[in-house]
Scaffold this active site. Structure first.
Site, short mmCIF file in Angstrom:
data_model
loop_
_atom_site.label_atom_id
_atom_site.label_comp_id
_atom_site.label_asym_id
_atom_site.label_seq_id
_atom_site.Cartn_x
_atom_site.Cartn_y
_atom_site.Cartn_z
N ASN A 228 10.82 3.51 -0.63
CA ASN A 228 10.64 2.17 -0.33
C ASN A 228 11.13 1.05 -1.41
O ASN A 228 10.84 -0.05 -1.15
CB ASN A 228 9.06 2.04 -0.14
N ARG B 100 0.68 -1.30 0.04
CA ARG B 100 0.02 -0.18 -0.08
C ARG B 100 0.88 1.30 -0.03
O ARG B 100 0.28 2.24 0.10
CB ARG B 100 -1.02 -0.07 1.26
N ASP B 101 2.28 0.99 0.09
CA ASP B 101 3.03 2.42 -0.14
C ASP B 101 4.24 2.10 -1.12
O ASP B 101 5.30 2.47 -0.37
CB ASP B 101 3.47 2.54 1.64
N LEU B 102 4.20 1.82 -2.32
CA LEU B 102 5.15 1.79 -3.14
C LEU B 102 5.69 3.14 -3.86
O LEU B 102 4.70 3.81 -4.45
CB LEU B 102 4.73 0.73 -4.27
#
Length: 125
Positions: free
Chosen positions: A107, A101-103
């Site tokens: 990251n 959910r946080d690409l």
């Protein structure tokens, strides 16, 4: 990765523990491996493998300040393909499907040969 918060509720602690179990189960060459963890009072600590190249955002956005050369097209393609392989594993090849959910570039961690591994698996099953 260090996570601190005020009072840690039982449900937050249970969620953290279940995330550790999942992170140990999903292993792929394009996902950063978790080596361990620590729970000490309100401090929760995840220990990942060491990635000396830093984050992809460093190589894309701060390369001049960092004294780096800009990424060449072939290196960018290799990184993109490695990220896609890691995400494909999460979405369809792991024992259970997950969504990262946080690409984002911060990251994604380049490897020494400028491949890539995905980190901060804020996963949604």
């Amino acid at each position: 990765m260090r996570m601190e918060s005020g009072m840690v509720s039982e449900s937050v602690l249970d969620q953290f523990k279940s995330e550790i179990v999942v992170l140990n189960e999903i292993q792929h060459r394009h996902l950063v491996s978790i080596l361990g963890y620590c729970l000490d009072g309100n401090v929760r600590l995840l220990v990942y493998e060491y990635m000396p190249q830093g984050t992809l955002s460093r190589h894309l956005f701060q390369w001049k300040e960092e004294g780096l050369n800009p990424l060449e097209g072939l290196k960018r393609l290799t990184i993109a393909l490695d990220v896609a392989r890691g995400v494909q594993y999460l979405h369809s090849l792991a024992h259970q499907s997950f969504i990262h959910r946080d690409l984002k570039p911060s990251n994604i961690l380049p490897t020494d040969d400028m491949g890539a591994k995905v980190v901060d698996l804020d996963l949604f099953a």
